[in-house]
Design a protein around this motif. Structure first.
Motif, mmCIF file in Angstrom:
data_model
loop_
_atom_site.group_PDB
_atom_site.id
_atom_site.type_symbol
_atom_site.label_atom_id
_atom_site.label_comp_id
_atom_site.label_asym_id
_atom_site.label_seq_id
_atom_site.Cartn_x
_atom_site.Cartn_y
_atom_site.Cartn_z
ATOM 1 N N LEU A 77 29.613 29.570 41.979
ATOM 2 C CA LEU A 77 30.739 30.074 42.764
ATOM 3 C C LEU A 77 31.885 30.461 41.842
ATOM 4 O O LEU A 77 32.526 31.500 42.037
ATOM 5 C CB LEU A 77 31.196 29.030 43.783
ATOM 6 N N THR A 78 32.116 29.665 40.810
ATOM 7 C CA THR A 78 33.157 29.995 39.832
ATOM 8 C C THR A 78 32.844 31.319 39.146
ATOM 9 O O THR A 78 33.731 32.160 38.957
ATOM 10 C CB THR A 78 33.296 28.865 38.788
ATOM 11 N N ALA A 79 31.581 31.520 38.795
ATOM 12 C CA ALA A 79 31.180 32.785 38.165
ATOM 13 C C ALA A 79 31.434 33.961 39.109
ATOM 14 O O ALA A 79 31.935 35.017 38.681
ATOM 15 C CB ALA A 79 29.712 32.734 37.763
ATOM 16 N N LEU A 80 31.112 33.801 40.387
ATOM 17 C CA LEU A 80 31.365 34.874 41.358
ATOM 18 C C LEU A 80 32.858 35.158 41.501
ATOM 19 O O LEU A 80 33.271 36.316 41.573
ATOM 20 C CB LEU A 80 30.761 34.501 42.723
ATOM 21 N N VAL A 81 33.668 34.097 41.550
ATOM 22 C CA VAL A 81 35.120 34.272 41.653
ATOM 23 C C VAL A 81 35.654 34.983 40.417
ATOM 24 O O VAL A 81 36.501 35.878 40.514
ATOM 25 C CB VAL A 81 35.826 32.918 41.883
ATOM 26 N N VAL A 82 35.156 34.621 39.236
ATOM 27 C CA VAL A 82 35.590 35.284 37.995
ATOM 28 C C VAL A 82 35.244 36.775 38.050
ATOM 29 O O VAL A 82 36.080 37.627 37.728
ATOM 30 C CB VAL A 82 34.967 34.608 36.757
ATOM 31 N N LEU A 83 34.018 37.108 38.477
ATOM 32 C CA LEU A 83 33.626 38.521 38.584
ATOM 33 C C LEU A 83 34.533 39.269 39.562
ATOM 34 O O LEU A 83 34.975 40.385 39.278
ATOM 35 C CB LEU A 83 32.167 38.642 39.021
ATOM 36 N N ALA A 84 34.785 38.674 40.721
ATOM 37 C CA ALA A 84 35.644 39.316 41.719
ATOM 38 C C ALA A 84 37.062 39.484 41.184
ATOM 39 O O ALA A 84 37.691 40.532 41.374
ATOM 40 C CB ALA A 84 35.648 38.513 43.021
ATOM 41 N N ALA A 85 37.575 38.461 40.495
ATOM 42 C CA ALA A 85 38.933 38.540 39.943
ATOM 43 C C ALA A 85 39.025 39.614 38.858
ATOM 44 O O ALA A 85 39.998 40.380 38.817
ATOM 45 C CB ALA A 85 39.352 37.180 39.384
ATOM 46 N N GLN A 91 37.093 42.269 38.594
ATOM 47 C CA GLN A 91 36.967 43.572 39.256
ATOM 48 C C GLN A 91 38.291 43.952 39.908
ATOM 49 O O GLN A 91 38.731 45.091 39.804
ATOM 50 C CB GLN A 91 35.840 43.526 40.291
ATOM 51 N N PHE A 92 38.940 42.996 40.551
ATOM 52 C CA PHE A 92 40.239 43.252 41.170
ATOM 53 C C PHE A 92 41.267 43.632 40.110
ATOM 54 O O PHE A 92 42.027 44.587 40.288
ATOM 55 C CB PHE A 92 40.712 42.018 41.952
ATOM 56 N N ALA A 93 41.291 42.906 38.992
ATOM 57 C CA ALA A 93 42.260 43.174 37.923
ATOM 58 C C ALA A 93 42.052 44.562 37.317
ATOM 59 O O ALA A 93 43.014 45.302 37.104
ATOM 60 C CB ALA A 93 42.161 42.106 36.834
ATOM 61 N N VAL A 94 40.809 44.916 37.072
ATOM 62 C CA VAL A 94 40.537 46.244 36.504
ATOM 63 C C VAL A 94 40.871 47.334 37.516
ATOM 64 O O VAL A 94 41.443 48.371 37.157
ATOM 65 C CB VAL A 94 39.078 46.342 36.015
ATOM 66 N N ALA A 95 40.545 47.118 38.791
ATOM 67 C CA ALA A 95 40.875 48.105 39.828
ATOM 68 C C ALA A 95 42.392 48.261 39.940
ATOM 69 O O ALA A 95 42.901 49.382 40.042
ATOM 70 C CB ALA A 95 40.283 47.686 41.169
ATOM 71 N N TRP A 96 43.123 47.147 39.901
ATOM 72 C CA TRP A 96 44.583 47.206 39.973
ATOM 73 C C TRP A 96 45.125 47.950 38.754
ATOM 74 O O TRP A 96 45.975 48.825 38.883
ATOM 75 C CB TRP A 96 45.179 45.800 40.039
ATOM 76 N N ALA A 97 44.634 47.592 37.570
ATOM 77 C CA ALA A 97 45.118 48.231 36.342
ATOM 78 C C ALA A 97 44.802 49.721 36.338
ATOM 79 O O ALA A 97 45.637 50.539 35.942
ATOM 80 C CB ALA A 97 44.502 47.557 35.122
ATOM 81 N N SER A 98 43.623 50.104 36.808
ATOM 82 C CA SER A 98 43.284 51.529 36.799
ATOM 83 C C SER A 98 44.123 52.318 37.801
ATOM 84 O O SER A 98 44.349 53.508 37.617
ATOM 85 C CB SER A 98 41.794 51.739 37.044
ATOM 86 N N ALA A 99 44.608 51.643 38.842
ATOM 87 C CA ALA A 99 45.475 52.316 39.816
ATOM 88 C C ALA A 99 46.918 52.394 39.337
ATOM 89 O O ALA A 99 47.653 53.291 39.732
ATOM 90 C CB ALA A 99 45.418 51.594 41.159
ATOM 91 N N HIS A 100 47.342 51.453 38.481
ATOM 92 C CA HIS A 100 48.741 51.381 38.062
ATOM 93 C C HIS A 100 48.994 51.743 36.601
ATOM 94 O O HIS A 100 50.131 52.019 36.234
ATOM 95 C CB HIS A 100 49.295 49.973 38.334
#
Length: 172
Positions: free
Chosen positions: A68-76, A78-87
């Motif tokens: 579950l920790t590994a899944l949360v890390v992947l999701a986090a 992905q969210f961080a890269v998506a946020w950075a690519s938008a901003h």
């Protein structure tokens, strides 16, 4: 080989159910981009999610909360890269390719086809799929960052503002 124990079957059912629910929740929180049409980075994250889920389900060496920790890390991530690519525009150039013009003003751009490893028949198929029968009637065919082909007929070109930033278009 066919059956080891009921305890292992029960573990797969329990851990699988909890993992499945966790992935659904994580995907819901990570946003629509994760499930939309995928660019290379999104595809990588999707494959990593699947691989991690399979490992959680089938490997007794990985505890549920470790997985579950590994899944949360992947999701986090992905969210961080998506946020950075938008901003942060520089991030976008690293994560996703630029869209490329494969047809400009009815002319097939053979150098762009070679560069993007596409054939002329694939471009013609995309044009036909829009109902057009003549390449000369097409203002542009764009290879989008997610690998889809967008066909813009000359009759719908307008001021071409949607083509801003497309490699191979004049003024880009």
């Amino acid at each position: 080989m066919w059956f080891d124990s009921w305890a292992e079957i029960l573990r797969v059912v329990v851990v699988g159910s909890a993992s499945y629910a966790s992935v659904v929740i994580l995907l819901r929180f990570s946003g629509k981009r994760t499930l939309g049409q995928l660019n290379a980075f999104d595809f990588l994250v999707t494959v990593a999610f699947g691989s991690t889920l399979a490992t959680i389900l089938l490997s007794q060496d990985v505890a549920f909360f470790e997985g579950l920790t590994a899944l949360v890390v992947l999701a986090a991530l992905q969210f961080a890269v998506a946020w950075a690519s938008a901003h942060v525009p520089a991030t976008r150039t690293v994560v996703a390719s630029k869209p490329a013009a494969l047809v400009v003003s009815g002319e097939i751009q053979h150098s762009q086809l070679r560069k993007n490893r596409l054939s002329e028949s694939e471009i013609l198929q995309a044009i036909r799929a829009t109902g057009a029968g003549d390449v000369a009637d097409v203002a542009a065919v764009v290879l989008e960052t997610n690998g889809t082909l967008s066909v813009i007929p000359k009759s719908k070109l307008g001021n071409a503002s949607a083509l801003h930033g497309v490699t191979g278009m004049s003024g880009s």
